[in-house]
Enzyme design. Structure first.
Site, PDB file in Angstrom:
ATOM      1  N   HIS A   1      -2.889   5.715  10.891  1.00 27.23           N
ATOM      2  CA  HIS A   1      -2.160   5.600  12.432  1.00 27.23           C
ATOM      3  C   HIS A   1      -0.987   5.588  12.631  1.00 27.23           C
ATOM      4  CE1 HIS A   1      -2.310   3.731  16.245  1.00 27.23           C
ATOM      5  NE2 HIS A   1      -0.848   3.191  15.516  1.00 27.23           N
TER       6      HIS A   1
ATOM      7  N   ASP B   1      -7.388  -7.484  21.832  1.00 31.55           N
ATOM      8  CA  ASP B   1      -6.377  -6.977  21.216  1.00 31.55           C
ATOM      9  C   ASP B   1      -7.041  -5.961  23.118  1.00 31.55           C
ATOM     10  OD1 ASP B   1      -3.713  -5.478  21.108  1.00 31.55           O
ATOM     11  OD2 ASP B   1      -5.707  -3.932  20.666  1.00 31.55           O
TER      12      ASP B   1
ATOM     13  N   LYS C   1      -6.847  -3.780  15.034  1.00 31.98           N
ATOM     14  CA  LYS C   1      -8.079  -3.217  15.403  1.00 31.98           C
ATOM     15  C   LYS C   1      -8.232  -2.437  13.743  1.00 31.98           C
ATOM     16  CE  LYS C   1      -5.231  -1.528  18.866  1.00 31.98           C
ATOM     17  NZ  LYS C   1      -5.382  -1.076  19.613  1.00 31.98           N
TER      18      LYS C   1
ATOM     19  N   ARG D   1      -0.557  -6.708  28.908  1.00 33.41           N
ATOM     20  CA  ARG D   1       0.728  -5.737  28.292  1.00 33.41           C
ATOM     21  C   ARG D   1       1.386  -4.815  29.195  1.00 33.41           C
ATOM     22  NH1 ARG D   1       0.193  -4.913  22.372  1.00 33.41           N
ATOM     23  NH2 ARG D   1       2.475  -4.260  22.773  1.00 33.41           N
TER      24      ARG D   1
ATOM     25  N   SER E   1      -1.798  -6.402  17.412  1.00 33.39           N
ATOM     26  CA  SER E   1      -2.332  -4.974  17.642  1.00 33.39           C
ATOM     27  C   SER E   1      -3.122  -3.641  17.870  1.00 33.39           C
ATOM     28  CB  SER E   1      -1.284  -4.606  19.659  1.00 33.39           C
ATOM     29  OG  SER E   1      -2.240  -3.494  20.285  1.00 33.39           O
TER      30      SER E   1
HETATM   31  N1  URA Z   1      -0.973   0.925  19.824  1.00 32.10           N
HETATM   32  C1  URA Z   1      -1.525  -0.355  20.293  1.00 32.10           C
HETATM   33  O1  URA Z   1      -3.115  -0.014  19.691  1.00 32.10           O
HETATM   34  N2  URA Z   1      -1.104  -1.515  20.822  1.00 32.10           N
HETATM   35  C2  URA Z   1       0.392  -1.328  20.318  1.00 32.10           C
HETATM   36  O2  URA Z   1       0.537  -2.797  21.428  1.00 32.10           O
HETATM   37  C3  URA Z   1       0.769  -0.105  20.546  1.00 32.10           C
HETATM   38  C4  URA Z   1       0.214   0.909  20.392  1.00 32.10           C
END
Ligand code: URA
Length: 426
Positions: A84, A163, A189, A170, A185
């Site tokens: 990621h 999320d 995932k 957010r 967050s």
């Molecule tokens: N990417 C995400 O998936 N969540 C965040 O809070 C910021 C970047």
């Protein structure tokens, strides 16, 4: 259970540590629609200012994972490791990396996102390939992973749905830039996706989400801690995003550069980060293979073509070309002192490569091609960059944004390392 939303909001607002029961109740009730958006917004703002203790963060992340389904990748016959990136300008690394690591014998379950603002999204880039599908069912995702070892697609609606709701909130309440909220967050995932290992590319610099290296380091440490606590071996690299990665920013243009890397060429910085991340991914699951060799001998390219075909795309199709291509030329002799990632990202976005709202379409052809990098000597009149757009209005807006992107002067910039630091768990 006698928890109320107002009580949870007040507790966080006043600096108390939330209990496990309060956190689980709140996130579950919000996901079900029993807590209102304005109450969740208030709690997010309280978290933004008060932060979270490690115990709160661990429960919060676990509750987000449990708000949906955790994928089961046990039918995949190879080890699984994902990557990621916190996002940057010209950051196309997931595209060559996924088939490269798969070609070395490790399956990569890449659930990716779309771009918002000045950073591009992997799915938008992939969708410049004619015919490709990025919305796969959970079963299709697992089947392709087992068969090809490489898949890049969107996360389904049942992956960490808490999320999905919180992130949208957010985005419109000024509560994105909070380390515990970002870490939970991202990691909820990735953990729900079922991967056994994870390599994080945490960026700092002008084009990154976290501009200051100290904040990027804190985010990286927090995410590594969450991964390890949930049984996902996690390593992070802190990498520089002060200047764009590679020579292109824009969806189809970045696919073109991906193909150059998979053909064994491509810009040195893109190759360096791709190989550094690939080595970390292979190392996490103890696979002793040389990813540089898999780039050289064509195995990574073969895997890319198989992946694209498996998702309905044509790896030989022509990529879209913009109707307007304009050269940006140097006004004087000198040295390229700075290519600013943020300015290039905003220009690509305005040229049509990005979106302002989630619903907006993106252009597959628009973006920026850089002809120079920091430290290059240039002559007056030499092409510094090309701006690609589908129409004159986008071209004009992109041209305006690009004005401050490249600075030509007399002083060669100091070279800085691309990978600053490696952060691993205890
Ligand atoms: N990417 C995400 O998936 N969540 C965040 O809070 C910021 C970047």
């Amino acid at each position: 259970m006698s928890v109320s939303a107002v009580e949870v909001i007040r507790a966080k607002r006043d600096g108390s540590e939330l209990t496990e029961e309060q956190i689980r109740w709140f996130l579950d009730a919000y996901t079900r629609g029993a807590v209102a958006d304005e109450q969740a917004s208030a709690l997010l703002m309280a978290v933004f200012f008060r932060g979270m203790t490690p115990a709160e963060l661990s429960v919060w992340t676990d509750a987000m994972i449990r708000s949906g389904r955790r994928l089961d990748l046990s039918s995949v016959p190879m080890p699984t490791v994902d990557k990621h990136s916190t996002g940057g300008v010209g950051d196309k690394i997931s595209l060559p990396l996924c088939p490269l690591v798969a070609a070395c014998g490790v399956a990569v379950p890449q659930l990716s996102g779309r771009g918002l603002g000045h950073t591009g999204g992997t799915l938008d880039k992939l969708e410049s390939i004619p015919g490709i599908r990025t919305a796969l069912s959970g079963d299709e995702f697992v089947a392709q992973l087992a068969e090809v070892g490489a898949v890049i697609c969107a996360a389904g609606p049942d992956l960490a749905p808490a999320d999905r709701k919180l992130y949208a909130l957010r985005d419109v309440t000024g509560t994105v830039e909070s380390i515990p909220l970002i870490a939970s967050s991202i990691m909820s995932k990735k953990i729900a996706e079922g991967t056994s290992g994870l390599v994080l590319d945490v960026k700092f610099g002008s084009g990154a989400f976290m501009r200051e290296v100290d904040r990027a380091r804190e985010l990286a440490r927090t995410m590594v801690g969450l991964g390890d606590a949930h049984g996902v071996r996690t390593v992070a690299l802190l990498t520089d995003m002060d200047t764009p990665l590679g020579r292109t920013a824009g969806n189809g243009l970045e696919i073109r550069e991906t193909l150059e890397v998979l053909e064994g060429g491509g810009p040195a910085d893109v190759v360096e980060i791709t190989l550094a991340l690939a080595r970390e991914m292979l190392g996490l699951v103890g696979v002793d293979a040389d990813p540089a060799e898999a780039l050289r001998d064509g195995r990574a390219m073969d895997r890319w073509r198989t992946m694209v075909r498996a998702q309905g795309g044509d790896p030989d199709a022509r990529l879209p070309v913009a109707r307007h291509i304009e050269q940006v030329r140097a006004e004087r002799d000198g040295v390229v002192e700075r290519v600013d990632a943020l300015a290039v990202g905003i220009a690509a976005w305005r040229l049509g490569a990005g979106r302002a709202r989630k619903e907006d379409p993106v252009s597959a052809a628009a973006g920026v091609v850089l002809h120079v990098v920091q430290g290059d000597r240039v002559r007056a009149g030499q092409t510094l960059a090309e701006l690609h757009a589908d129409d004159a209005a986008h071209l004009e807006s992109g041209r305006e944004a690009f004005r401050s992107a490249i600075r030509v002067g007399d002083t060669a910039p100091q070279a800085s390392p691309l990978v600053l630091e490696r952060i691993a768990g205890a």
